[in-house]
Design an enzyme around this catalytic site. Structure first.
Site, PDB file in Angstrom:
ATOM      1  N   ASP A 180       0.832  -1.171  -0.017  1.00 11.92           N
ATOM      2  CA  ASP A 180      -0.051  -0.019  -0.129  1.00 11.92           C
ATOM      3  C   ASP A 180       0.825   1.172   0.100  1.00 11.92           C
ATOM      4  O   ASP A 180       1.382   1.689   0.936  1.00 11.92           O
ATOM      5  CB  ASP A 180      -0.923   0.181   1.293  1.00 11.92           C
ATOM      6  N   ILE A 209      -8.708   7.643 -20.186  1.00 16.39           N
ATOM      7  CA  ILE A 209      -8.340   6.325 -20.746  1.00 16.39           C
ATOM      8  C   ILE A 209      -9.542   5.171 -20.119  1.00 16.39           C
ATOM      9  O   ILE A 209     -10.171   5.213 -19.073  1.00 16.39           O
ATOM     10  CB  ILE A 209      -7.127   5.974 -20.245  1.00 16.39           C
ATOM     11  N   TYR A 227      -7.372  15.347  -7.121  1.00 15.72           N
ATOM     12  CA  TYR A 227      -6.771  14.523  -8.028  1.00 15.72           C
ATOM     13  C   TYR A 227      -5.949  15.533  -9.109  1.00 15.72           C
ATOM     14  O   TYR A 227      -4.855  15.347  -9.358  1.00 15.72           O
ATOM     15  CB  TYR A 227      -7.680  13.712  -9.018  1.00 15.72           C
ATOM     16  N   ALA A 228      -6.708  16.637  -9.514  1.00 14.79           N
ATOM     17  CA  ALA A 228      -6.197  17.503 -10.417  1.00 14.79           C
ATOM     18  C   ALA A 228      -4.792  18.385  -9.912  1.00 14.79           C
ATOM     19  O   ALA A 228      -3.871  18.747 -10.547  1.00 14.79           O
ATOM     20  CB  ALA A 228      -7.113  18.781 -11.047  1.00 14.79           C
ATOM     21  N   ALA A 229      -5.171  18.685  -8.592  1.00 13.20           N
ATOM     22  CA  ALA A 229      -3.993  19.375  -7.988  1.00 13.20           C
ATOM     23  C   ALA A 229      -2.738  18.739  -7.727  1.00 13.20           C
ATOM     24  O   ALA A 229      -1.625  19.135  -7.851  1.00 13.20           O
ATOM     25  CB  ALA A 229      -4.425  19.802  -6.256  1.00 13.20           C
TER      26      ALA A 229
END
Length: 330
Positions: free
Chosen positions: A132, A253, A220-222
């Site tokens: 992990d 994707i 996520y974008a950052a």
């Protein structure tokens, strides 16, 4: 003009090198096999140095040798994080197919075992470790174990993502711990080994989300934007050590079990809206990202560092002229 001593044009050899593993390449497998057989005609070790390919008298010979020989990764040691499915799996498989020894990790033991079995079919050494990567010690442990098992590391692909989508503590923690800090920790562990070996290649998997505002998936974008900047900084810092650092920014994707495959059923309107926003008219595939990774890791990309390569069928360009939705690639 044919390459000296082989009777095979550099254009034919380049085409076979770049299309290997694609439908077009499989259709021309017989011709490419003849090209591969012609490699034995090479002479003068070191003559394929691309620095010397600019003079008219030897350009076709030198360039052909680079194209035909340097897509191969036989004997190279490749470490890929998050590689039991999707983009990470396709990248690991592509390197194994080209002769590399490959190390992979993933959280799910079942998927990891299946991936390991498939990779071993290609003849190279394989190291698979369940882990992990959100745990602070896991990235270093995995990379160190891979180096020991493979006897070195030439290429590191930081692909794992926590896919932090919600603007809350858990979303931000998933993105920062896996996408960003696991990349930093794996990279920091790999650098001394690469430096000792005289160089290496690091590829970070970012996203086109890192280039634009994406309110739906803020964490996520950052973190993907942070990876793009990290790639530039590391590319500059590690160039004197002959370690190249680049990133790939995929568009949307689709693959079985992935985000967009699930969205097709759970949110068909979002799926269709996103598809309509891709000028190429379809979602991308993991294999298309893997082929770019092969290029960046090969000697054909020997003077490329600190760059982020967008692979998205025009999706990012279209998003700058109108609204569209972008979710994680993997």
């Amino acid at each position: 003009m044919a390459a000296s001593g082989t009777g095979v044009s550099w254009k034919a050899r380049l085409r076979c090198a770049l299309l290997r593993g694609t439908p077009q390449g499989l259709q021309g497998a017989g011709r490419c096999a003849s090209v591969d057989a012609a490699k034995s005609g090479h002479s003068r070790p070191g003559a394929d140095n691309p620095i010397h390919s600019h003079s008219p008298g030897n350009s076709s010979v030198s360039f052909a040798r680079v194209c035909a020989m340097q897509i191969s990764f036989r004997g190279k040691k490749v470490v890929v994080t998050g590689a039991s499915r999707g983009i990470g799996w396709s990248i690991a498989l592509a390197f194994a197919t080209e002769g590399a020894d490959v190390a992979i990790c993933a959280r799910g033991a079942q998927g990891l075992e299946a991936a390991e079995v498939e990779l071993r079919r290609h003849g190279g050494a394989v190291f698979a470790m369940p882990c992990d990567l959100a745990e602070a010690s896991a990235p270093a442990s995995f990379v160190a174990g891979a180096v020991k098992a493979l006897d070195g590391i030439d290429i590191l692909v930081n692909n794992a993502s926590g896919i932090g989508m919600r603007d809350d503590e858990s979303g931000w923690r998933a993105g920062i711990d896996v996408d960003l800090m696991a990349t930093v920790r794996a990279t920091q562990t790999a650098i001394p080994f690469m430096e000792k070996a005289g160089g290496g290649v690091i590829i970070n998997i970012s996203s086109i989300s890192g280039f634009r505002a994406v309110p739906r998936t803020l964490p996520y974008a950052a973190v993907k934007a942070a990876l793009i900047n990290y790639t530039m900084g590391q590319g500059l810092a590690l160039a004197p050590k002959r370690i190249r650092v680049n990133a790939i920014a995929p568009g949307s994707i689709e693959f079985p079990g992935g985000v967009w495959d699930n969205r097709k059923a759970s949110d068909p309107q979002l799926y269709q809206r996103t598809l309509d926003g891709i000028p190429w008219g379809r979602f991308g595939t993991p294999e298309e990202i893997a082929r770019v990774a092969l290029f960046l890791a090969s000697e054909m990309g020997s003077w490329v560092t600190g760059q982020t390569i967008v692979v998205d069928g025009g999706q990012l360009l279209a998003s700058r002229t109108g609204p569209s939705a972008t979710l994680p690639a993997s």
